[in-house]
Write an enzyme that holds these catalytic residues in place. Structure first.
Site, PDB file in Angstrom:
ATOM      1  NE  ARG A  38      -4.044 -17.846  21.710  1.00 19.28           N
ATOM      2  CZ  ARG A  38      -4.572 -17.632  22.920  1.00 19.28           C
ATOM      3  NH1 ARG A  38      -3.854 -17.085  23.875  1.00 19.28           N
ATOM      4  NH2 ARG A  38      -5.808 -17.990  23.169  1.00 19.28           N
ATOM      5  CD  GLU A  72     -11.109 -15.595  17.688  1.00 13.98           C
ATOM      6  OE1 GLU A  72     -10.436 -15.248  16.687  1.00 13.98           O
ATOM      7  OE2 GLU A  72     -10.619 -16.204  18.661  1.00 13.98           O
ATOM      8  NE  ARG A  86      -1.464 -19.985  17.912  1.00 15.62           N
ATOM      9  CZ  ARG A  86      -2.719 -19.826  18.289  1.00 15.62           C
ATOM     10  NH1 ARG A  86      -3.375 -18.720  17.946  1.00 15.62           N
ATOM     11  NH2 ARG A  86      -3.344 -20.730  18.997  1.00 15.62           N
TER      12      ARG A  86
END
Length: 164
Positions: free
Chosen positions: A56, A64, A106
């Site tokens: 990330r 999104e 992440r």
């Protein structure tokens, strides 16, 4: 009098340490890692420590994408395609801030393509907004300035999306 002196000393200390946040974090000394795939504008997969690892990008947030069944947001597809175009099949260097992983597992990183800090490029071009998440805020002021400049210039999402 003591309060003024102390305030002055603290201000000077902040100037010395706060200015570091405007510089790019140093490149990692390790080898470049290959990008395996690009999930969306701010999440990629790389081969890190021998495994497929989700990364990330620190300090930025892209809209999104609808690719995974969710609701896409304005300029999400453009941000995702830009990241795919720029990162797919490339080797990148990862640089870290305070936390190594987020609550989803992440890896959190600043991603470099050669000398370019890709996180910052996303914000400068209007694909992402600055999104400081403590404690990983070393580049927050640079990202905020880049977002203000992109907004003022009508770059990317700032010209395409009604809400900006």
């Amino acid at each position: 009098m003591k309060v003024r002196v102390l305030t002055g000393v603290l201000a000077l200390a902040c100037v010395a340490s706060c200015s570091v946040g405007t510089r790019a974090p140093p490149l990692s000394r390790g080898e470049a890692v290959p990008v395996l795939r690009v999930t969306d504008g701010d999440t990629i997969h790389v081969r890190y420590a021998g495994t497929d690892t989700r990364v990330r990008l620190i300090g930025v947030n892209t809209p999104e994408v609808p690719w995974y069944g969710g609701r896409g947001e304005c300029f999400g597809v453009e941000a995702g395609l830009y990241a795919r175009h720029r990162l797919s099949g490339k080797a990148v260097r990862l640089s870290f801030d305070v936390e190594r992983r987020d609550r989803y597992g992440r890896l959190l990183a600043y991603v470099y393509v050669g000398p370019e800090l890709f996180n910052l490029t996303l914000v400068r071009l209007g694909y992402a907004v600055a999104d400081p998440v403590p404690p990983d805020t070393r580049m927050a002021s640079a990202f905020a300035r880049a977002e203000a400049d992109a907004r003022a210039a009508g770059m990317g999402r700032w010209s395409a999306c009604p809400e900006g």
